[in-house]
Motif scaffolding. Structure first.
Motif, PDB file in Angstrom:
ATOM      1  N   UNK A 149       0.806  -1.213   0.000  1.00  0.00           N
ATOM      2  CA  UNK A 149       0.000   0.000   0.000  1.00  0.00           C
ATOM      3  C   UNK A 149       0.840   1.263   0.000  1.00  0.00           C
ATOM      4  N   UNK A 150       2.145   1.103   0.242  1.00  0.00           N
ATOM      5  CA  UNK A 150       3.070   2.227   0.191  1.00  0.00           C
ATOM      6  C   UNK A 150       3.670   2.276  -1.211  1.00  0.00           C
ATOM      7  N   UNK A 151       3.443   3.360  -1.928  1.00  0.00           N
ATOM      8  CA  UNK A 151       3.826   3.436  -3.345  1.00  0.00           C
ATOM      9  C   UNK A 151       5.327   3.227  -3.541  1.00  0.00           C
ATOM     10  N   UNK A 152       6.151   3.853  -2.712  1.00  0.00           N
ATOM     11  CA  UNK A 152       7.597   3.734  -2.881  1.00  0.00           C
ATOM     12  C   UNK A 152       8.068   2.305  -2.618  1.00  0.00           C
ATOM     13  N   UNK A 153       7.523   1.691  -1.566  1.00  0.00           N
ATOM     14  CA  UNK A 153       7.929   0.327  -1.237  1.00  0.00           C
ATOM     15  C   UNK A 153       7.439  -0.658  -2.288  1.00  0.00           C
ATOM     16  N   UNK A 154       6.224  -0.448  -2.772  1.00  0.00           N
ATOM     17  CA  UNK A 154       5.700  -1.346  -3.800  1.00  0.00           C
ATOM     18  C   UNK A 154       6.491  -1.230  -5.101  1.00  0.00           C
ATOM     19  N   UNK A 155       6.936  -0.037  -5.442  1.00  0.00           N
ATOM     20  CA  UNK A 155       7.758   0.123  -6.630  1.00  0.00           C
ATOM     21  C   UNK A 155       9.116  -0.566  -6.441  1.00  0.00           C
ATOM     22  N   UNK A 156       9.660  -0.470  -5.225  1.00  0.00           N
ATOM     23  CA  UNK A 156      10.930  -1.160  -4.960  1.00  0.00           C
ATOM     24  C   UNK A 156      10.766  -2.666  -5.119  1.00  0.00           C
ATOM     25  N   UNK A 157       9.659  -3.194  -4.584  1.00  0.00           N
ATOM     26  CA  UNK A 157       9.409  -4.632  -4.702  1.00  0.00           C
ATOM     27  C   UNK A 157       9.205  -5.030  -6.157  1.00  0.00           C
ATOM     28  N   UNK A 158       8.458  -4.205  -6.891  1.00  0.00           N
ATOM     29  CA  UNK A 158       8.225  -4.505  -8.303  1.00  0.00           C
ATOM     30  C   UNK A 158       9.536  -4.536  -9.079  1.00  0.00           C
ATOM     31  N   UNK A 159      10.447  -3.614  -8.751  1.00  0.00           N
ATOM     32  CA  UNK A 159      11.752  -3.596  -9.417  1.00  0.00           C
ATOM     33  C   UNK A 159      12.541  -4.864  -9.089  1.00  0.00           C
ATOM     34  N   UNK A 160      12.443  -5.333  -7.838  1.00  0.00           N
ATOM     35  CA  UNK A 160      13.140  -6.565  -7.454  1.00  0.00           C
ATOM     36  C   UNK A 160      12.565  -7.774  -8.186  1.00  0.00           C
ATOM     37  N   UNK A 161      11.231  -7.869  -8.216  1.00  0.00           N
ATOM     38  CA  UNK A 161      10.600  -9.003  -8.907  1.00  0.00           C
ATOM     39  C   UNK A 161      10.936  -8.973 -10.394  1.00  0.00           C
ATOM     40  N   UNK A 162      10.956  -7.768 -10.985  1.00  0.00           N
ATOM     41  CA  UNK A 162      11.284  -7.644 -12.399  1.00  0.00           C
ATOM     42  C   UNK A 162      12.701  -8.122 -12.674  1.00  0.00           C
ATOM     43  N   UNK A 163      13.620  -7.782 -11.777  1.00  0.00           N
ATOM     44  CA  UNK A 163      15.019  -8.196 -11.955  1.00  0.00           C
ATOM     45  C   UNK A 163      15.150  -9.714 -11.901  1.00  0.00           C
ATOM     46  N   UNK A 164      14.419 -10.358 -10.994  1.00  0.00           N
ATOM     47  CA  UNK A 164      14.462 -11.822 -10.908  1.00  0.00           C
ATOM     48  C   UNK A 164      13.907 -12.440 -12.188  1.00  0.00           C
ATOM     49  N   UNK A 197       2.847  -3.875 -20.303  1.00  0.00           N
ATOM     50  CA  UNK A 197       3.766  -3.976 -19.176  1.00  0.00           C
ATOM     51  C   UNK A 197       4.404  -2.652 -18.828  1.00  0.00           C
ATOM     52  N   UNK A 198       4.377  -2.321 -17.543  1.00  0.00           N
ATOM     53  CA  UNK A 198       4.984  -1.089 -17.020  1.00  0.00           C
ATOM     54  C   UNK A 198       6.474  -1.347 -16.801  1.00  0.00           C
ATOM     55  N   UNK A 199       7.365  -0.530 -17.362  1.00  0.00           N
ATOM     56  CA  UNK A 199       8.801  -0.741 -17.145  1.00  0.00           C
ATOM     57  C   UNK A 199       9.194  -0.399 -15.700  1.00  0.00           C
ATOM     58  N   UNK A 200       9.825  -1.345 -15.028  1.00  0.00           N
ATOM     59  CA  UNK A 200      10.300  -1.103 -13.662  1.00  0.00           C
ATOM     60  C   UNK A 200      11.825  -1.101 -13.581  1.00  0.00           C
ATOM     61  N   UNK A 201      12.483  -1.063 -14.726  1.00  0.00           N
ATOM     62  CA  UNK A 201      13.946  -1.038 -14.766  1.00  0.00           C
ATOM     63  C   UNK A 201      14.436   0.230 -14.080  1.00  0.00           C
ATOM     64  N   UNK A 202      15.183   0.114 -12.970  1.00  0.00           N
ATOM     65  CA  UNK A 202      15.623   1.328 -12.267  1.00  0.00           C
ATOM     66  C   UNK A 202      16.713   2.096 -13.002  1.00  0.00           C
ATOM     67  N   UNK A 203      17.341   1.449 -14.006  1.00  0.00           N
ATOM     68  CA  UNK A 203      18.434   2.122 -14.726  1.00  0.00           C
ATOM     69  C   UNK A 203      18.276   1.911 -16.225  1.00  0.00           C
ATOM     70  N   UNK A 204      17.210   2.448 -16.808  1.00  0.00           N
ATOM     71  CA  UNK A 204      17.013   2.233 -18.252  1.00  0.00           C
ATOM     72  C   UNK A 204      18.145   2.853 -19.062  1.00  0.00           C
ATOM     73  N   UNK A 205      18.577   2.105 -20.053  1.00  0.00           N
ATOM     74  CA  UNK A 205      19.671   2.534 -20.917  1.00  0.00           C
ATOM     75  C   UNK A 205      19.317   2.149 -22.349  1.00  0.00           C
ATOM     76  N   UNK A 206      20.058   2.685 -23.310  1.00  0.00           N
ATOM     77  CA  UNK A 206      19.775   2.325 -24.699  1.00  0.00           C
ATOM     78  C   UNK A 206      19.868   0.821 -24.937  1.00  0.00           C
ATOM     79  N   UNK A 207      18.954   0.306 -25.732  1.00  0.00           N
ATOM     80  CA  UNK A 207      19.017  -1.097 -26.132  1.00  0.00           C
ATOM     81  C   UNK A 207      18.775  -1.156 -27.632  1.00  0.00           C
ATOM     82  N   UNK A 208      19.068  -2.320 -28.220  1.00  0.00           N
ATOM     83  CA  UNK A 208      19.192  -2.361 -29.674  1.00  0.00           C
ATOM     84  C   UNK A 208      18.133  -3.236 -30.355  1.00  0.00           C
ATOM     85  N   UNK A 209      17.197  -3.777 -29.607  1.00  0.00           N
ATOM     86  CA  UNK A 209      16.189  -4.652 -30.195  1.00  0.00           C
ATOM     87  C   UNK A 209      14.910  -3.876 -30.514  1.00  0.00           C
TER      88      UNK A 209
END
Length: 479
Positions: A281-296, A359-371
């Protein structure tokens, strides 16, 4: 009976018999007896058959309405058989009772329409579709969701592939699992994750798909693999209609179960791993968790991408040895899985393209990609997260290849999944399109994109993609 109502012949007979039983009271005197006896017999026989074959909860109100009506319908006949005068309730009392019974009986077909057993559309491609399941363990990666030091990350992958047409009578694969037990475990877990009683989704374990288990692969050509990560709490089979359509057109789709994230994952040793995903229910914490799940999930996609090389070479034995084009692997996903596909492609240049289904991008460090990327989004309205499109646009603008963002009118978040085939047709839930339109459009747009990007189709996909909705083309470097 409409395929969307999805009532078996025995259920149809039960409903018709129940209606006739209630209405018999209002027929001319000479017809009441024969109609009542016939209707009662139909109800008893069909009810007994359903008791043996398996009674769905949707038929319970039909049985209740029948049980209420039956004594009042049969009693006059029994009295008449003893020579006693048959007594019938006054119509002022009988009419409300009949209406109540008819309302209960009508609730059965209404419930079967709102929450049907899903019927999967026949794939339109020239290939039959086979499916196979493989459990893969990464010996180099610890399972971070548990404290056990020797626990290694394991995923379950289901493959849908172009197959030879099987002999007549080849059985269709069960939805949600390899066995009825697995299908029921997953169905109950999905209902629990959504906060629903498991009974409401009891049609899912009964459903059969359009693919067959472990049938031979079609032809000797190499097929482009499409790795698919489901939505948060979702399961590997959640986009089966989409996967079967792609496979019928020559692609190999690989859906992943992510343990401790997917609602339930049944492993080969019989263990069931339930989700540990939760919101605070905490937006900042939920975004942190989403970023972790996305990384896995991104790491899972990269791991399975590596395993495809071993499968194709025969190091991992299977039907698909020698049939995979591992030089052109696609990362795809729905919701959180779509964000994971974008992140996996950014981190791993071995991926040749990306399909992001709302899908909502949760990448905490988006960078250029080539695909190149195809991003399908729901119709944008006042309830849409205002950060969604700006965040997605920012990521797509970083690409060095042409990408496409397609907004589908009438689509909701679940429109791009199989949920349209079995959830109530509420626009806020599955969108305002008909039940099969969502999977059909999702697959058609995906095939158009893949054919133009990874196959020798010289046509610009812009016109074809634009026919499905509002298209924005993201050219390299913003040009």
């Amino acid at each position: 009976m409409s395929a969307h109502v999805q009532m078996s012949p025995w259920e149809v007979l039960l409903v018709l018999g129940a209606v006739a039983l209630v209405l018999a009271r209002w027929l001319p005197i000479r017809l009441r007896g024969p109609v009542t006896v016939t209707a009662a017999a139909v109800v008893v026989v069909s009810g007994a058959a359903l008791g043996v074959l398996g009674l769905r909860w949707q038929m319970v109100p039909v049985l209740v309405g029948t049980a209420v009506a039956l004594p009042f319908a049969i009693s006059p006949l029994l009295r008449r058989g003893t020579g006693r005068r048959a007594r019938r309730a006054a119509w002022r009392l009988a009419l409300p009772g009949s209406l109540v019974c008819l309302g209960l009986i009508a609730a059965g077909p209404a419930a079967a329409w709102a929450l049907p057993t899903p019927v999967f559309p026949q794939p339109s491609g020239r290939f039959a579709v086979g499916t196979s399941v493989l459990e893969l363990t990464d010996p180099e990666r610890p399972e971070t969701a548990t404290a056990a030091p020797d626990d290694r990350r394991t995923v379950v992958a289901q493959f849908w592939y172009p197959a030879r047409k099987g002999p007549a009578g080849t059985g269709h694969a069960q939805y949600l699992g390899r066995t009825e037990h697995e299908a029921r475990v997953v169905s109950d877990a999905l209902a629990d994750y959504a906060g629903l009683p498991g009974t409401l989704l009891d049609g899912l374990p009964r459903a059969r798909t359009q693919s067959a288990y472990d049938v031979p692969v079609a032809g000797d050509g190499e097929r482009v693999p499409v790795l698919f990560s489901p939505g948060l709490g979702g399961v590997r089979t959640q986009n089966t209609a989409w996967a079967e359509e792609l496979a019928s057109h020559g692609y190999v789709v690989v859906g992943l179960d992510h343990p401790y994230d997917s609602a339930a994952v049944v492993l080969n040793d019989g263990r069931t791993i339930r989700t540990k995903v939760s919101a605070t229910g905490n937006a900042a914490e939920d975004e942190r968790r989403a970023a972790d799940w996305t990384a896995v999930r991104a790491a899972d996609l990269a791991f399975v991408r590596t395993q495809l090389d071993h499968i194709d070479s025969g190091e991992i034995a299977g039907l698909l040895t020698g049939h995979l084009d591992t030089g052109r692997v696609v990362a795809a996903g729905h919701s959180l899985g779509g964000g994971a596909a974008l992140q996996a492609a950014r981190q791993d240049p071995r991926f040749a393209a990306v399909i992001d289904l709302d899908g909502f991008p949760h990448d905490p460090a988006p960078q250029p990609f080539h695909q190149p990327v195809l991003a399908l989004t729901q119709a944008i309205g006042p309830d849409t997260d205002p950060d969604y499109i700006p965040r997605l646009t920012g990521v797509l603008d970083l690409g060095t290849a042409t990408s496409y963002r397609l907004t589908v009118p009438g689509a909701a978040h679940l429109t791009f999944t199989d949920a349209t085939l079995y959830l109530p047709p509420l626009p806020s839930l599955i969108g305002s399109l008909d039940r099969t339109a969502g999977p059909r459009i999702t697959a058609a747009a995906s095939i158009t994109f893949l054919d133009s990007t990874l196959r020798d189709d010289p046509r610009d996909p812009t016109a074809a993609l634009s026919s499905y909705g509002s298209l924005v083309v993201h050219h390299p470097n913003g040009h």
